[in-house]
Design an enzyme around this catalytic site. Structure first.
Site, mmCIF file in Angstrom:
data_model
loop_
_atom_site.group_PDB
_atom_site.id
_atom_site.type_symbol
_atom_site.label_atom_id
_atom_site.label_comp_id
_atom_site.label_asym_id
_atom_site.label_seq_id
_atom_site.Cartn_x
_atom_site.Cartn_y
_atom_site.Cartn_z
ATOM 1 N N ASP A 47 43.919 40.972 36.701
ATOM 2 C CA ASP A 47 42.952 41.761 37.474
ATOM 3 C C ASP A 47 43.666 42.472 38.622
ATOM 4 O O ASP A 47 44.109 41.837 39.571
ATOM 5 C CB ASP A 47 41.871 40.829 38.040
ATOM 6 C CG ASP A 47 40.816 41.602 38.820
ATOM 7 O OD1 ASP A 47 39.782 41.941 38.226
ATOM 8 O OD2 ASP A 47 41.041 41.896 40.013
ATOM 9 N N TYR A 52 45.226 47.956 45.320
ATOM 10 C CA TYR A 52 46.268 46.936 45.491
ATOM 11 C C TYR A 52 47.673 47.552 45.463
ATOM 12 O O TYR A 52 48.637 46.904 45.874
ATOM 13 C CB TYR A 52 46.193 45.851 44.407
ATOM 14 C CG TYR A 52 44.869 45.128 44.280
ATOM 15 C CD1 TYR A 52 43.863 45.262 45.233
ATOM 16 C CD2 TYR A 52 44.622 44.291 43.196
ATOM 17 C CE1 TYR A 52 42.647 44.596 45.088
ATOM 18 C CE2 TYR A 52 43.415 43.616 43.057
ATOM 19 C CZ TYR A 52 42.431 43.786 43.994
ATOM 20 O OH TYR A 52 41.234 43.126 43.841
ATOM 21 N N LYS A 77 40.424 48.902 39.068
ATOM 22 C CA LYS A 77 39.220 49.320 39.803
ATOM 23 C C LYS A 77 39.440 50.665 40.480
ATOM 24 O O LYS A 77 40.559 50.982 40.890
ATOM 25 C CB LYS A 77 38.860 48.275 40.872
ATOM 26 C CG LYS A 77 38.900 46.843 40.359
ATOM 27 C CD LYS A 77 38.451 45.827 41.377
ATOM 28 C CE LYS A 77 38.795 44.420 40.918
ATOM 29 N NZ LYS A 77 40.193 44.023 41.154
ATOM 30 N N HIS A 110 34.950 49.642 42.649
ATOM 31 C CA HIS A 110 35.411 48.539 43.502
ATOM 32 C C HIS A 110 34.357 48.085 44.519
ATOM 33 O O HIS A 110 34.173 46.892 44.731
ATOM 34 C CB HIS A 110 36.705 48.968 44.213
ATOM 35 C CG HIS A 110 37.608 47.827 44.579
ATOM 36 N ND1 HIS A 110 38.978 47.944 44.610
ATOM 37 C CD2 HIS A 110 37.337 46.546 44.934
ATOM 38 C CE1 HIS A 110 39.507 46.779 44.969
ATOM 39 N NE2 HIS A 110 38.531 45.921 45.173
#
Ligand code: A2P
Length: 278
Positions: A47, A52, A77, A110
């Site tokens: 994930d 990120y 996301k 998100h």
């Protein structure tokens, strides 16, 4: 190797019930080592998210593992700044390129980011991506009941997943019941209560763990699994990554599940989606 249980999404896609979350794991060597360690330990769900900043490393590690792409469930996301129909389509292309893949298994919005007022329009782009087969399933993250209601007023596809902050001391019972009614699988982020939280220090978790020869983290992960949730504990340490998947050889008794339920509180460690300003 661990026999990971799975859930079936509302479009028939099978999703492993346990995966590795890579929030705050640095791109490059750190994320590549974590994802490789996970895949070698038997994880088949990774994930990540555009936010990120580690999609490149995630994609590289998956290739380096030598495991066929179709055996790995990859989630990413869409970040809030990229909401809107055209922006979402463009951002998805960027994510795929960074991952160096031609599809993802699950693409999530998100955050609803209600102040932007764009998630309905964004969802139209997600439906387009899904129809093109470039995401095998589409879903949302951090959506509360009002956001789901607004989305569903015009959606032609019901989200397959809602990924929300969820741990024994933030059990999200009402939202879970609502998602269940809609056929939406709930996925727990910060399932261990987050790095700064004190959940894992709760004595009851150590006491329960002793009964099964498991750590507090393993007890909590097992609680998520037995609740039918998908769970994505984050760790950048190989030893913990291995420990966190070693939860399929025991079953918490109903009495122990009840003891863990007794930790229920409102201990949110992340932002509240209704009031978040980003
Ligand atoms: P680390 O990455 O240094 O291993 P959550 O997934 O709830 O956000 O929790 C992640 C936090 O919990 C991270 O700080 C991670 O630290 C830590 N963590 C992950 N697995 C374990 C474990 N098995 N035991 C203790 N702490 C863990």
């Amino acid at each position: 190797m661990a026999n990971i249980s799975a859930v079936t999404l509302n479009n028939g896609i099978i999703m492993p019930q346990l995966g590795l979350g890579v929030y705050q794991v640095k791109d490059g060597d750190e994320v590549e080592a974590a994802v490789l360690a996970a895949l070698q330990s038997g994880y088949r769900l990774i994930d990540t998210a555009s936010l990120y900043g580690n999609e490149i490393g995630v994609g590289r590690a998956i290739k380096a593992s030598g495991i066929p792409r179709q055996e790995i469930f990859v989630t990413t996301k869409l970040w809030n700044d990229d909401q809107g129909y055209d922006a979402a389509l463009a951002a998805f292309d960027v994510s795929l390129k960074k991952l160096d893949m031609d599809y993802v298994d699950l693409y999530l919005i998100h955050w609803p980011s209600p102040k932007r007022g764009l998630y309905v329009e964004t969802w139209r782009a997600f439906e387009e991506i899904y129809r093109q087969g470039r995401a095998k399933a589409i879903g949302v993250s951090n959506f509360h009941q009002p956001h789901l209601d607004t989305l569903l007023e015009s959606a032609t596809i019901t989200p397959a997943v809602n990924q929300i902050e969820l741990h024994p001391d933030l059990p999200q019972l009402e939202l879970r019941a609502y998602c269940q009614k809609l056929g939406i699988i709930v996925e727990s982020w910060s399932p261990l209560g987050g790095g700064g939280g004190s959940l894992l220090d709760q004595p009851v978790l150590a006491t329960i763990g002793q009964r099964y020869g498991k750590s507090p983290a393993q007890v909590v992960i097992r609680w998520h699994i037995q609740n039918g949730l998908v769970v994505i504990p984050k760790s950048s340490h190989a030893e913990r990554i291995q420990q966190n998947i070693d939860v399929f050889d025991f079953e918490l008794s109903a009495a122990d599940v009840e003891l863990i339920n007794g930790l229920a509180a409102d201990n949110r460690v992340g932002p509240n989606p209704e009031t978040a300003t980003f």
